[in-house]
Scaffold this active site. Structure first.
Site, PDB file in Angstrom:
ATOM      1  N   ASP A  29      -3.810 -35.988   9.093  1.00 44.07           N
ATOM      2  CA  ASP A  29      -3.070 -37.188   8.704  1.00 44.07           C
ATOM      3  C   ASP A  29      -2.262 -36.967   7.419  1.00 44.07           C
ATOM      4  O   ASP A  29      -2.700 -36.220   6.538  1.00 44.07           O
ATOM      5  CB  ASP A  29      -4.072 -38.329   8.501  1.00 44.07           C
ATOM      6  CG  ASP A  29      -3.406 -39.685   8.559  1.00 44.07           C
ATOM      7  OD1 ASP A  29      -2.200 -39.752   8.866  1.00 44.07           O
ATOM      8  OD2 ASP A  29      -4.098 -40.683   8.291  1.00 44.07           O
ATOM      9  N   ASN A  31       1.363 -36.423   7.315  1.00 39.31           N
ATOM     10  CA  ASN A  31       2.627 -35.673   7.410  1.00 39.31           C
ATOM     11  C   ASN A  31       3.813 -36.524   6.951  1.00 39.31           C
ATOM     12  O   ASN A  31       4.709 -36.052   6.258  1.00 39.31           O
ATOM     13  CB  ASN A  31       2.890 -35.238   8.858  1.00 39.31           C
ATOM     14  CG  ASN A  31       1.875 -34.249   9.356  1.00 39.31           C
ATOM     15  OD1 ASN A  31       1.153 -33.657   8.572  1.00 39.31           O
ATOM     16  ND2 ASN A  31       1.806 -34.065  10.663  1.00 39.31           N
ATOM     17  N   HIS A  46       6.008 -33.185   9.894  1.00 37.82           N
ATOM     18  CA  HIS A  46       5.288 -32.657  11.059  1.00 37.82           C
ATOM     19  C   HIS A  46       5.472 -31.140  11.153  1.00 37.82           C
ATOM     20  O   HIS A  46       4.543 -30.418  11.510  1.00 37.82           O
ATOM     21  CB  HIS A  46       5.772 -33.339  12.341  1.00 37.82           C
ATOM     22  CG  HIS A  46       5.434 -34.803  12.397  1.00 37.82           C
ATOM     23  ND1 HIS A  46       4.186 -35.288  12.077  1.00 37.82           N
ATOM     24  CD2 HIS A  46       6.181 -35.900  12.715  1.00 37.82           C
ATOM     25  CE1 HIS A  46       4.169 -36.610  12.213  1.00 37.82           C
ATOM     26  NE2 HIS A  46       5.380 -37.005  12.585  1.00 37.82           N
ATOM     27  N   THR A  75      -2.909 -41.438  22.304  1.00 35.61           N
ATOM     28  CA  THR A  75      -2.306 -42.316  23.313  1.00 35.61           C
ATOM     29  C   THR A  75      -1.494 -43.428  22.633  1.00 35.61           C
ATOM     30  O   THR A  75      -0.582 -43.980  23.220  1.00 35.61           O
ATOM     31  CB  THR A  75      -3.395 -42.940  24.217  1.00 35.61           C
ATOM     32  OG1 THR A  75      -4.477 -43.376  23.371  1.00 35.61           O
ATOM     33  CG2 THR A  75      -3.936 -41.951  25.210  1.00 35.61           C
ATOM     34  N   ASN A  77       0.292 -42.903  19.881  1.00 42.62           N
ATOM     35  CA  ASN A  77       1.472 -42.323  19.213  1.00 42.62           C
ATOM     36  C   ASN A  77       2.779 -42.493  20.013  1.00 42.62           C
ATOM     37  O   ASN A  77       3.859 -42.317  19.467  1.00 42.62           O
ATOM     38  CB  ASN A  77       1.261 -40.832  18.900  1.00 42.62           C
ATOM     39  CG  ASN A  77       0.329 -40.588  17.736  1.00 42.62           C
ATOM     40  OD1 ASN A  77      -0.301 -39.539  17.637  1.00 42.62           O
ATOM     41  ND2 ASN A  77       0.210 -41.558  16.827  1.00 42.62           N
ATOM     42  N   LEU A 204     -11.662 -43.501  12.396  1.00 43.61           N
ATOM     43  CA  LEU A 204     -11.815 -42.521  13.480  1.00 43.61           C
ATOM     44  C   LEU A 204     -10.603 -42.515  14.406  1.00 43.61           C
ATOM     45  O   LEU A 204     -10.386 -41.555  15.143  1.00 43.61           O
ATOM     46  CB  LEU A 204     -13.078 -42.815  14.297  1.00 43.61           C
ATOM     47  CG  LEU A 204     -14.404 -42.564  13.580  1.00 43.61           C
ATOM     48  CD1 LEU A 204     -15.574 -42.926  14.481  1.00 43.61           C
ATOM     49  CD2 LEU A 204     -14.526 -41.100  13.159  1.00 43.61           C
TER      50      LEU A 204
HETATM   51  C1  FPP Z   1      -0.405 -37.991  11.376  1.00 47.87           C
HETATM   52  O1  FPP Z   1       0.471 -38.042  10.281  1.00 47.87           O
HETATM   53  C2  FPP Z   1      -0.018 -36.872  12.203  1.00 47.87           C
HETATM   54  C3  FPP Z   1       0.322 -36.945  13.506  1.00 47.87           C
HETATM   55  C4  FPP Z   1       0.348 -38.204  14.271  1.00 47.87           C
HETATM   56  C5  FPP Z   1       0.738 -35.772  14.244  1.00 47.87           C
HETATM   57  C6  FPP Z   1       0.029 -34.526  13.886  1.00 47.87           C
HETATM   58  C7  FPP Z   1       0.679 -33.461  14.619  1.00 47.87           C
HETATM   59  C8  FPP Z   1       1.011 -32.257  14.150  1.00 47.87           C
HETATM   60  C9  FPP Z   1       0.668 -31.725  12.821  1.00 47.87           C
HETATM   61  C10 FPP Z   1       1.755 -31.354  15.056  1.00 47.87           C
HETATM   62  C11 FPP Z   1       0.901 -30.953  16.203  1.00 47.87           C
HETATM   63  C12 FPP Z   1       1.332 -29.709  16.686  1.00 47.87           C
HETATM   64  C13 FPP Z   1       0.560 -28.807  17.278  1.00 47.87           C
HETATM   65  C14 FPP Z   1       1.119 -27.506  17.501  1.00 47.87           C
HETATM   66  C15 FPP Z   1      -0.820 -29.016  17.705  1.00 47.87           C
HETATM   67  P1  FPP Z   1       1.392 -39.315  10.114  1.00 47.87           P
HETATM   68  O2  FPP Z   1       2.707 -39.008  10.719  1.00 47.87           O
HETATM   69  O3  FPP Z   1       0.711 -40.508  10.676  1.00 47.87           O
HETATM   70  O4  FPP Z   1       1.503 -39.373   8.555  1.00 47.87           O
HETATM   71  P2  FPP Z   1       1.608 -40.684   7.670  1.00 47.87           P
HETATM   72  O5  FPP Z   1       0.338 -41.472   7.899  1.00 47.87           O
HETATM   73  O6  FPP Z   1       1.707 -40.138   6.283  1.00 47.87           O
HETATM   74  O7  FPP Z   1       2.832 -41.405   8.119  1.00 47.87           O
END
Ligand code: FPP
Length: 249
Positions: A29, A31, A46, A75, A77, A204
């Site tokens: 979490d 990104n 990401h 699901t 996302n 979770l």
């Molecule tokens: C949550 O951060 C992250 C995700 C929903 C996606 C995570 C996916 C990856 C790191 C890429 C996956 C790739 C592979 C190759 C398995 P957020 O976007 O919700 O962050 P925020 O809460 O700060 O907005």
């Protein structure tokens, strides 16, 4: 003891190999916040997250963790902007293309969990190929939860079991925890010993709800792209200091 990132190529000496979690699950979490802090689009967060994931997989290989499960796409996302969803799909596809050689070299077995039928066909092909060619690898089992939702997984298991009962293949009293577990995506995989969630969030988020009944939870304040070997070491140290009682005294 403060250990620097450069010293962490091998299992840090203060960690006991026999007390390492066999299966680590990670909610990657933060990104979006990582990108926002730098004035960049979320997509860049990401990308940085994927690059960080590559190092975590290498680290698990270097330190001797047997199974790693990461939550790549839930699901829920799909409700994100179209552009972000497409980017996440493209990143998973690219990761599989670019990393397959190293996965084979490191004897890593790639598996996916989730309803893969709803993913773009080109990604489904890449997923089937990567699972097929790494199927007999005996090193780390690396699970990527994609279009995964734990409630949906539990419902699917209930439906499959109910059908067997309806067809007379199973009696209701034969439905045990073991039988139920064998109808989940994670059949044959031990439950996670440790869940790590980054960015300080304490939820979770519909991840492995059945499987994590007794998992230890570690929350790191680091945003996922910044979560490095030093942070992973901290998480494992904290885990090794916990007393796991599984409901006993
Ligand atoms: C949550 O951060 C992250 C995700 C929903 C996606 C995570 C996916 C990856 C790191 C890429 C996956 C790739 C592979 C190759 C398995 P957020 O976007 O919700 O962050 P925020 O809460 O700060 O907005």
């Amino acid at each position: 003891m403060i250990i620097q990132q450069t010293e962490l190529q091998y299992l840090p000496p203060d960690l006991k190999r026999e007390l390492l979690p066999k299966h680590v699950a990670v909610i990657m979490d933060g990104n979006g916040r990582w990108a926002k802090k730098r004035g960049l689009p979320r997509i860049r967060g990401h990308k940085a997250g994927v690059s960080n994931l590559k190092d975590l997989v290498r680290c698990c290989h270097d330190w001797g963790i047997e199974a790693l499960t990461v939550y790549a796409f839930s699901t829920e996302n799909w409700k994100r902007p179209r552009k972000e969803v497409n980017c996440l799909m493209a990143l998973i596809r690219r990761f599989l293309r670019q990393e397959l050689e190293e996965m084979l070299e490191k004897n890593i077995q790639i598996q996916f969990m989730g309803d893969l039928t709803e993913l773009p066909p080109s990604l489904q092909q890449e997923i089937s190929y990567s699972m097929k060619v790494t199927r007999n690898n005996t090193g780390i089992r690396f699970f990527i939860a994609t279009n995964y939702g734990s409630r949906q997984e539990i419902l699917h298991a209930c439906q499959a079991i109910a059908q067997k009962v309806q067809q007379g293949l199973l009696q209701p009293e034969q439905i045990s925890e073991e039988l139920f577990t064998n109808h989940l995506y994670t059949a044959g995989l031990a439950d996670p010993d440790l869940l790590i969630r980054t960015s300080g969030e304490m939820r979770l988020s519909n991840f492995l709800l059945w499987q994590m009944a007794y998992s230890e939870i570690y929350i790191s304040d680091a945003l996922w792209p910044d979560f490095n070997r030093v942070d992973f070491h901290r998480a494992l140290s904290a885990y090794q200091q916990r007393e796991r009682r599984f409901g006993k005294v």
